[in-house]
Design an enzyme around this catalytic site. Structure first.
Site, PDB file in Angstrom:
ATOM      1  CD  GLU A 229      -3.284   3.386  -5.137  1.00 24.27           C
ATOM      2  OE1 GLU A 229      -4.499   2.721  -5.182  1.00 24.27           O
ATOM      3  OE2 GLU A 229      -2.429   2.951  -4.492  1.00 24.27           O
TER       4      GLU A 229
ATOM      5  CG  HIS B 213      -3.962  -0.724  -6.599  1.00 23.60           C
ATOM      6  ND1 HIS B 213      -4.191  -0.098  -5.122  1.00 23.60           N
ATOM      7  CD2 HIS B 213      -3.755  -2.096  -5.973  1.00 23.60           C
ATOM      8  CE1 HIS B 213      -4.280  -0.909  -4.153  1.00 23.60           C
ATOM      9  NE2 HIS B 213      -4.076  -2.093  -4.845  1.00 23.60           N
ATOM     10  CB  ILE B 214      -3.125  -3.691 -12.083  1.00 19.34           C
ATOM     11  CG1 ILE B 214      -1.501  -3.570 -12.331  1.00 19.34           C
ATOM     12  CG2 ILE B 214      -3.712  -2.398 -12.896  1.00 19.34           C
ATOM     13  CD1 ILE B 214      -1.018  -3.857 -13.664  1.00 19.34           C
ATOM     14  N   GLY B 215      -2.276  -5.382  -8.814  1.00 26.30           N
ATOM     15  CA  GLY B 215      -1.826  -6.480  -8.508  1.00 26.30           C
ATOM     16  C   GLY B 215      -2.588  -7.622  -8.836  1.00 26.30           C
TER      17      GLY B 215
ATOM     18  NE  ARG C 132      -4.365  -1.391   0.328  1.00 28.67           N
ATOM     19  CZ  ARG C 132      -4.714  -2.540  -0.422  1.00 28.67           C
ATOM     20  NH1 ARG C 132      -3.618  -3.027  -1.242  1.00 28.67           N
ATOM     21  NH2 ARG C 132      -5.508  -3.371  -0.224  1.00 28.67           N
TER      22      ARG C 132
HETATM   23  P1  NAP Z   1      -0.380 -11.530   4.903  1.00 30.13           P
HETATM   24  O1  NAP Z   1      -0.430 -13.024   4.650  1.00 30.13           O
HETATM   25  O2  NAP Z   1      -1.131 -11.080   6.249  1.00 30.13           O
HETATM   26  O3  NAP Z   1       1.262 -10.920   4.987  1.00 30.13           O
HETATM   27  C1  NAP Z   1       1.682  -9.875   5.575  1.00 30.13           C
HETATM   28  C2  NAP Z   1       3.019  -9.990   6.275  1.00 30.13           C
HETATM   29  O4  NAP Z   1       3.280  -8.935   6.512  1.00 30.13           O
HETATM   30  C3  NAP Z   1       3.155 -11.126   7.145  1.00 30.13           C
HETATM   31  O5  NAP Z   1       4.101 -12.015   7.006  1.00 30.13           O
HETATM   32  C4  NAP Z   1       3.352 -10.310   8.469  1.00 30.13           C
HETATM   33  O6  NAP Z   1       4.255 -10.963   9.303  1.00 30.13           O
HETATM   34  C5  NAP Z   1       3.766  -9.020   7.861  1.00 30.13           C
HETATM   35  N1  NAP Z   1       4.046  -7.720   8.710  1.00 30.13           N
HETATM   36  C6  NAP Z   1       2.826  -7.328   9.330  1.00 30.13           C
HETATM   37  N2  NAP Z   1       2.972  -6.317   9.968  1.00 30.13           N
HETATM   38  C7  NAP Z   1       4.204  -6.063   9.865  1.00 30.13           C
HETATM   39  C8  NAP Z   1       5.271  -5.255  10.431  1.00 30.13           C
HETATM   40  N3  NAP Z   1       4.805  -4.233  11.436  1.00 30.13           N
HETATM   41  N4  NAP Z   1       6.646  -5.361  10.166  1.00 30.13           N
HETATM   42  C9  NAP Z   1       7.113  -6.453   9.415  1.00 30.13           C
HETATM   43  N5  NAP Z   1       6.309  -7.177   8.845  1.00 30.13           N
HETATM   44  C10 NAP Z   1       4.978  -6.940   9.057  1.00 30.13           C
HETATM   45  O7  NAP Z   1      -0.925 -10.704   3.795  1.00 30.13           O
HETATM   46  P2  NAP Z   1      -0.813 -10.748   2.339  1.00 30.13           P
HETATM   47  O8  NAP Z   1      -2.130 -11.619   1.818  1.00 30.13           O
HETATM   48  O9  NAP Z   1       0.515 -11.332   1.727  1.00 30.13           O
HETATM   49  O10 NAP Z   1      -1.186  -9.224   1.683  1.00 30.13           O
HETATM   50  C11 NAP Z   1      -0.297  -8.295   2.173  1.00 30.13           C
HETATM   51  C12 NAP Z   1      -0.619  -7.151   1.569  1.00 30.13           C
HETATM   52  O11 NAP Z   1      -0.335  -6.882   0.357  1.00 30.13           O
HETATM   53  C13 NAP Z   1      -2.212  -6.784   1.787  1.00 30.13           C
HETATM   54  O12 NAP Z   1      -2.546  -6.460   3.122  1.00 30.13           O
HETATM   55  C14 NAP Z   1      -2.380  -5.721   0.776  1.00 30.13           C
HETATM   56  O13 NAP Z   1      -2.248  -4.291   1.562  1.00 30.13           O
HETATM   57  C15 NAP Z   1      -1.178  -5.777  -0.152  1.00 30.13           C
HETATM   58  N6  NAP Z   1      -1.987  -6.132  -1.706  1.00 30.13           N
HETATM   59  C16 NAP Z   1      -1.799  -5.327  -2.747  1.00 30.13           C
HETATM   60  C17 NAP Z   1      -2.248  -5.745  -3.926  1.00 30.13           C
HETATM   61  C18 NAP Z   1      -2.064  -5.027  -5.159  1.00 30.13           C
HETATM   62  O14 NAP Z   1      -3.044  -4.854  -6.068  1.00 30.13           O
HETATM   63  N7  NAP Z   1      -0.844  -4.048  -5.233  1.00 30.13           N
HETATM   64  C19 NAP Z   1      -2.809  -7.012  -4.013  1.00 30.13           C
HETATM   65  C20 NAP Z   1      -2.885  -8.017  -2.804  1.00 30.13           C
HETATM   66  C21 NAP Z   1      -2.524  -7.555  -1.548  1.00 30.13           C
HETATM   67  P3  NAP Z   1       4.378 -10.992  10.977  1.00 30.13           P
HETATM   68  O15 NAP Z   1       2.896 -10.818  11.429  1.00 30.13           O
HETATM   69  O16 NAP Z   1       5.225 -11.753  11.417  1.00 30.13           O
HETATM   70  O17 NAP Z   1       4.724  -9.380  11.177  1.00 30.13           O
END
Ligand code: NAP
Length: 322
Positions: free
Chosen positions: A263, A282-284, A234
């Site tokens: 955005e 923003h097309i992930g 984000r």
């Molecule tokens: P997830 O499985 O919850 O993974 C998030 C990771 O971030 C976890 O490994 C978590 O580990 C770590 N994390 C959380 N808080 C942290 C902190 N303060 N410091 C360091 N690491 C931290 O989520 P996901 O499904 O992979 O998705 C991640 C994010 O990608 C989403 O929340 C979304 O915002 C973004 N996203 C963007 C797109 C796009 O279109 N660009 C598409 C999909 C997702 P710990 O809890 O151990 O810290």
């Protein structure tokens, strides 16, 4: 009487057909916030992507039982307000992991080899082989990738990097994941150490109070001068002004960005004028198959919540509450 749901985004007909067996729905795209607040009291469920779900909305949501996001990130939810009003809240994890990881890798490769810049160059009729060095990029194969946020998507990126591109992958989370370390042969590092070592820094954390501006001036200063910074998480997880400054001062070599602080990004934003910055809208998760899967999962979540069942994808903060 069937429960009533408000949908704030046009959905695929298959998804609407499924929903109509369980609920009466209204699709209202681009509904102004004041109208949403006025109308929310008539609905039992809200199916949305970006609507801010906070106390201001929920005090008016007299019969709302569930809000279902068509996204994995849920920074539009005020979790404390949702807990206070005892409403279920869901998201769509897993179904988009591989698609987003593909995009991260497309950005890694395109930034390293300057694909969009050189595509423009050829299309402008240029082909200067006398100064080949000006077209050189950076190797991906064998380089070090540092993933900040090795969750569901980060792990898929790490798999591509290690198995496909022989990369040395290091990662940083708040908690170590020994299983993935062993499975993929990757290593945990503290954030500063990761930033100092990585040729490519990939940001993949959620946006939370804790991760807001996680990467700012201090962190860019720690990165290698020839490193490339990639953000598919984000926009607000980084201090965008600090990124612009780091790029201008050649503190880092380039950036690949799918997300921005605001955005859509303003047309006169300096990032849009930089050749070494790849920008995407923003097309992930934006493939037909994945977006349909996300819509269907979000629909299944809201139906479960409205038919007395526990939705499959309650956000983690609510797992003990329902
Ligand atoms: P997830 O499985 O919850 O993974 C998030 C990771 O971030 C976890 O490994 C978590 O580990 C770590 N994390 C959380 N808080 C942290 C902190 N303060 N410091 C360091 N690491 C931290 O989520 P996901 O499904 O992979 O998705 C991640 C994010 O990608 C989403 O929340 C979304 O915002 C973004 N996203 C963007 C797109 C796009 O279109 N660009 C598409 C999909 C997702 P710990 O809890 O151990 O810290």
């Amino acid at each position: 009487m069937k429960p009533r749901i408000l949908i704030t985004k046009q959905l695929d007909q298959q998804v609407l057909n499924y929903l109509s067996s369980f609920c009466d729905y209204t699709v209202s795209e681009k509904l102004p916030r004041e109208d949403l607040i006025e109308q929310i009291g008539e609905y039992d469920g809200l199916l949305t992507t970006k609507v801010k779900v906070d106390d201001e909305l929920l005090v008016k949501a007299h019969q709302l039982k569930i809000v279902s996001n068509i996204a994995v990130g849920y920074d539009n939810y005020d979790v404390q307000a949702i807990k206070k009003h005892r409403i279920m809240a869901t998201h769509t994890p897993e179904v988009l992991d591989e698609t987003v990881a593909d995009l991260v890798f497309a950005i890694v490769l395109a930034s390293a080899r300057r694909i969009s810049e050189l595509d423009e160059y050829v299309k402008k009729g240029e082909w200067n082989k006398d100064d080949e060095e000006s077209l050189f990029g950076k190797d991906v194969y064998g380089a070090t990738m540092g993933i900040v946020g090795l969750g569901r998507i980060g792990q898929k990126v790490a798999r591509r990097a290690t198995l496909g591109f022989g990369m040395n992958v290091i990662y940083h989370n708040r908690t170590k994941n020994k299983e993935v370390e062993e499975d993929l042969g990757i290593r945990y590092e503290e954030l500063d150490s990761l930033l100092k070592q990585s040729d490519f820094v990939v940001l993949m954390t959620p946006l939370t109070k804790e991760t807001l501006h996680l990467i700012g001036k201090r962190e860019f200063d720690l990165m290698k001068r020839d490193s490339i910074f990639i953000n598919c998480a984000r926009g607000q997880v980084i201090d965008q002004q600090a990124l612009i400054k780091a790029l201008k001062e050649k503190q880092i070599a380039g950036a690949g960005l799918d997300v921005f602080e605001k955005e859509p990004i303003d047309k006169d934003n300096e990032l849009l004028k930089m050749k070494n910055v790849l920008t995407l809208p923003h097309i992930g998760s934006a493939t037909k198959k994945t977006r349909l899967a996300m819509q269907m999962l979000a629909a299944e979540n809201i139906v479960a919540g409205l038919t007395g069942n526990k939705p499959q994808n309650l956000i983690s903060e609510l797992k003990m509450d329902f």
